[in-house]
Every structure is written in structure tokens, then in C-alpha cells.
Scaffold this active site. Structure first.
Site, PDB file in Angstrom:
ATOM      1  N   LYS A 107       8.000  -7.207   4.048  1.00  0.00           N
ATOM      2  CA  LYS A 107       7.023  -6.123   3.976  1.00  0.00           C
ATOM      3  C   LYS A 107       5.590  -6.625   4.157  1.00  0.00           C
ATOM      4  O   LYS A 107       4.678  -5.826   4.311  1.00  0.00           O
ATOM      5  CB  LYS A 107       7.159  -5.382   2.658  1.00  0.00           C
ATOM      6  CG  LYS A 107       8.506  -4.671   2.519  1.00  0.00           C
ATOM      7  CD  LYS A 107       8.585  -3.872   1.243  1.00  0.00           C
ATOM      8  CE  LYS A 107       9.894  -3.127   1.104  1.00  0.00           C
ATOM      9  NZ  LYS A 107      11.028  -4.024   0.738  1.00  0.00           N
TER      10      LYS A 107
HETATM   11  C1  LIG Z   1      12.234  -3.377   0.965  1.00  0.00           C
HETATM   12  C2  LIG Z   1      13.364  -4.306   0.997  1.00  0.00           C
HETATM   13  C3  LIG Z   1      14.579  -3.952   1.611  1.00  0.00           C
HETATM   14  C4  LIG Z   1      14.828  -2.577   2.161  1.00  0.00           C
HETATM   15  O1  LIG Z   1      13.997  -2.245   3.247  1.00  0.00           O
HETATM   16  P1  LIG Z   1      13.803  -0.710   3.669  1.00  0.00           P
HETATM   17  O2  LIG Z   1      12.827  -0.734   4.767  1.00  0.00           O
HETATM   18  O3  LIG Z   1      13.294   0.003   2.452  1.00  0.00           O
HETATM   19  O4  LIG Z   1      15.139  -0.217   4.056  1.00  0.00           O
HETATM   20  C5  LIG Z   1      15.561  -4.906   1.684  1.00  0.00           C
HETATM   21  N1  LIG Z   1      15.406  -6.132   1.151  1.00  0.00           N
HETATM   22  C6  LIG Z   1      14.254  -6.499   0.549  1.00  0.00           C
HETATM   23  C7  LIG Z   1      14.157  -7.862  -0.028  1.00  0.00           C
HETATM   24  C8  LIG Z   1      13.205  -5.599   0.464  1.00  0.00           C
HETATM   25  O5  LIG Z   1      12.100  -5.974  -0.160  1.00  0.00           O
END
Ligand SMILES: *Cc1c(COP(=O)(O)O)cnc(C)c1O
Length: 433
Positions: A107
């Protein structure tokens, strides 16, 4: 480029408006009016380009009409100051490591990109302070807080469920200070998300302060994640392995896989996708039955995917015009219990030496079970295993070293504001700011 709402009852928005508003007035999610395909030559030569060069081309297709080219290039290059390697785990199965950013989370890319894009628009417009509200089940909060840290003109409120995120995760957004405020909510992630959504709909609050979201519903957050998938294709192509590429994305709110699907719509040659879930199986059930039935989220060891009503489902549904057959012919699902996740982490470590985190484990397992003859599978390793140190170590029976970058956060002092899950309380707190 204009952006419409998935609910089709709000006016079209500019990119600037879509980024600042986050959610459309009718509670729908913004979608770009058109998705520009990239030319064949781009894909033919993509293996010779760097991650940054690839991302800049993709970014121009999304944002080039609305952001000056030099500024966009700066935003992309500032965001991607790290690599996104593709690592072989076992025959035909590769890990796309999305955890080399500042907080070791995938993210980081969307968060930093959004911070810089928002800053670009604020600077164009004048002085008004913008307040970012973000609900987190763990990783979003740290990525957003760090992406926005020190960006002037923007204050960030990170809402997280008390006692439901790991110590390391918590330290990454409660120790920063400056323009970052951590709000510790007595509830679960869905309560945090509900508080954020209610705040956006509240007239009085919106008159008092300019609010925006940084959850994966924001176009500036989720779209840049498409960069990863073009890069995966490029790196596999360089190895001569890209012809029948299957992409498997461990999913919670479905922003990451949604970005990958946008990439596919732009011409990225992915044969098919797999959405891997933990016990929160709403999308899996939709694929089987055609019915979307949100539930309360269930707590699992892959807690960043503990989502009972994935926001970006609305975008996927819209992208394929609600055609269940179109969706199921391109995307398959998988759902795993904590027990299966543990089993997978252990087996992978013992047979290949590769350390999976609980989220990546869902992706690896889905590929191991579903990959067919001739296909090459790439799963996203969405978090560094050290972020889930206790869980990972107890499962694999080996030590996981904490990278220096993570250890530094743990040394800070926690600062947070305690909050109930009642909207009135949260609203009163913001009205006093
Ligand atoms: C946010 C996250 C996900 C899921 O991603 P989405 O875009 O919400 O589907 C999976 N793994 C980790 C470690 C995350 O931080």
C-alpha cells in the site's frame, strides 16, 4: 478525464474532485470514463524498461490528461524509490514482492502517490487544509500515515480497531506525530470504515472541514497499484515466462486486484486471475452463486484481509457490467482457514525455503492448487513476513529477522486518541479540531 460513480446517481467528477471527495455523493465509487489501451509496441519492449519507466507510461494513460507531464513524472519517480522483484519460489510459481516500500507494505505505492497527487492539486488551488480520514485493519494506516507524513496542507486521521492490529503495525502510525493523528476505535475494522463513511456524508462536518479518504476506494490510491502488474509481466517476459501468466492476488477490500484488472483492460496480457481470500469468503461465494452477500468480518491471522463487505467489489462489478459469466471466466476464487494458511506457510518454508507471510500464503496456495499445465503463476507477497513475526515464527519454527526500517518504528512513543464506535463521538471530536 471524467470520473463517474458506480451508483450512477452523482454528477461526473474531474480527477481533482474524485481524489478530494474519495466517495461520490451517492456513496458510489469513482470510475474513469474510459480506460486507454496501451500500444502493442509498449508490451513488445516492456522487458527492457525499468519499473519506474513502465509506471510512468501507465500513469500517463490514467492521469496524463489531468496532470502536467513533468509533475506526473516527479510524482511517479518519487513514489517508486524501491524495487518490485519477481522471485521464483518453485517451478512455475513466482512471488511478486510488493513489500519493499517504506513501511514494507504494497500500500506504500498508492499512499505516496495519492499524497503527492493531492499536494499537486492543493498547490494549484490555494491554501485550504485538507483532512484525510483513513480506516485501517493494519497495513493501510501505516502506509498512508508514512506516505502523507510531513506533506504540508494535509492532516491525516488514522482510525484503527483497538487491540486488533499487531504491535509493529500500530507503531507505524501511532509514533509519527506531526500531521498524523491515530484514533483508536473500540470496535472492529468495519466500525472504523463505517465512521469514515458517515463522516463523508455529514453536512455539518463537511462545512467545518475539508474531508477526503485515503482508503483503497480513492482512485489515486488504488489505480497506481496497476504498476505492479505491468512490472510483473515485464520481469517474467525477460525470463521468457510471460506467455500464459496467471496472476493471483490475496484480497481483502479488492483494491489491488481491481487495479490489476484495469491493467488487463489496458491490454496487459494476463491469461486469468485468482482472488485468494482468508475465511472472509464473500467474493468466493459471489463467484459460485452470483449473489453478493456481505457479512460481518471475521478475524483471521491474515488480518489485512479481514473484510466482510469489500468496497471495490462495486468497481469490479461495474467494470464487467455486472456480467457474472464475464467475471467468472476471467477470475476464480479461493478461500482458506487459518489452519490452511498455517499449513501452507510451513510446507512452503520446508520444501522451498521461502518465507511467506499469512496473506501471501493464501496466494501461493491458490496457485499451487489451481495452476494448469503450461501456465506461469505469479502471486503477490503483500507484506514482509516480519510484520507478522510471532505468527510466522511459531508456524515455520525459524526466526524471521526484523528489517532495520521496521525496528526503527518500534522505538517510538505511542500517541493515540481513544474513541467509541458511535459516530456522534467521532463527529464531536472532529468539530473541535
Ligand atoms: C491491504 C492488504 C491486502 C488486501 O488488499 P486489498 O487491496 O484490500 O484487496 C492483502 N495483504 C496485505 C498484507 C494488505 O496489507
Amino acid at each position: 478525464m471524467k470520473y463517474y460513480s458506480t451508483n450512477k446517481k452523482a454528477p461526473m467528477a474531474t480527477l481533482h474532485e474524485a481524489v478530494v471527495k474519495g466517495l461520490a455523493g451517492d456513496r458510489g465509487l469513482y470510475m474513469p470514463e474510459s480506460i486507454k489501451p496501451l500500444p502493442k509496441e509498449f508490451f513488445d519492449n516492456i522487458d527492457k524498461l525499468t519499473f519506474q519507466e513502465i509506471a510512468f507510461t501507465v500513469a500517463k494513460a490514467f492521469f496524463g490528461e489531468d496532470v502536467n507531464e513533468d509533475d506526473l513524472k516527479n510524482i511517479v519517480y518519487d513514489t517508486l524509490q524501491f524495487d518490485c522483484p519477481v522471485v521464483e519460489v518453485k517451478e512455475n510459481i513466482y512471488s511478486l514482492e510488493l513489500f519493499h516500500g517504506p513501511t514494507l507494505a504494497f500500500k506504500d505505492v498508492g499512499a505516496r502517490f495519492m499524497a503527492r497527487l493531492l499536494q499537486y492539486f492543493i498547490r494549484q488551488e490555494g491554501k485550504e487544509q485538507v483532512n484525510v480520514l483513513v480506516a485501517t485493519s493494519g497495513d493501510t494506516g501505516s502506509a498512508v500515515a508514512n506516505g502523507f507524513l510531513g506533506v504540508d496542507g494535509i492532516h491525516v486521521y488514522v482510525l484503527y480497531p483497538k487491540g486488533k492490529v499487531s504491535k509493529i503495525q500500530e507503531s507505524q502510525f501511532t509514533t509519527l506525530g506531526k500531521n498524523i493523528t491515530a484514533v483508536e476505535v473500540d470496535g472492529v475494522f468495519d466500525d472504523c470504515q463505517a465512521l469514515v463513511k458517515s463522516a463523508f456524508m455529514d453536512d455539518e462536518l463537511n462545512k467545518h472541514m475539508k474531508l477526503t479518504s485515503a482508503n483503497s476506494i480513492n482512485v489515486a490510491r488504488f489505480l497506481p497499484q496497476a504498476f505492479y502488474y505491468f512490472n510483473a509481466y515485464a520481469r517474467l517476459k525477460a525470463m521468457g515466462k510471460a506467455d500464459e501468466m496467471v496472476v493471483c492476488v490475496p484480497s481483502g477490500n479488492f483494491g489491488n486486484i481491481c487495479a490489476a484488472l484495469f491493467g488487463h483492460r489496458m491490454g496487459l496480457p494476463v491469461k486469468r486471475f485468482i482472488a485468494a481470500n482468508n475465511a472472509n469468503d464473500i467474493f468466493y461465494n459471489y463467484l459460485q452463486t452470483g449473489k453478493y452477500e456481505p457479512k460481518a468480518s471475521r478475524q483471521t491471522i491474515a488480518n489485512a484481509m479481514d473484510v466482510g463487505d469489500p468496497s471495490n467489489f462495486a468497481r469490479i462489478y461495474d467494470l464487467y457490467k455486472g456480467d457474472h459469466d464475464a467475471i467468472t471466466s476471467l477470475i476464480s476464487g479461493a478461500t482458506y482457514s487459518d489452519e490452511q494458511i498455517r499449513e501452507t506457510m510451513k510446507a512452503c518454508f520446508d520444501t522451498t525455503g521461502y518465507t511467506l507471510d499469512p496473506h501471501g500464503a493464501c496466494g501461493y496456495r491458490a496457485l499451487s492448487e489451481q495452476l494448469q499445465e503450461g501456465e506461469t503463476g505469479v502471486f503477490c507477497e503483500t507484506a514482509h513476513p516480519a510484520k507478522f513475526k510471532e505468527t510466522v515464527e511459531s508456524v515455520i519454527g525459524a526466526e524471521v529477522a526484523i528489517p532495520e526500517r521496521l525496528a526503527a518504528f518500534m522505538k517510538g512513543t505511542k500517541q493515540s486518541v481513544e474513541m467509541s464506535k458511535e459516530f456522534e463521538d467521532f463527529k464531536n471530536f472532529l468539530l473541535k479540531r
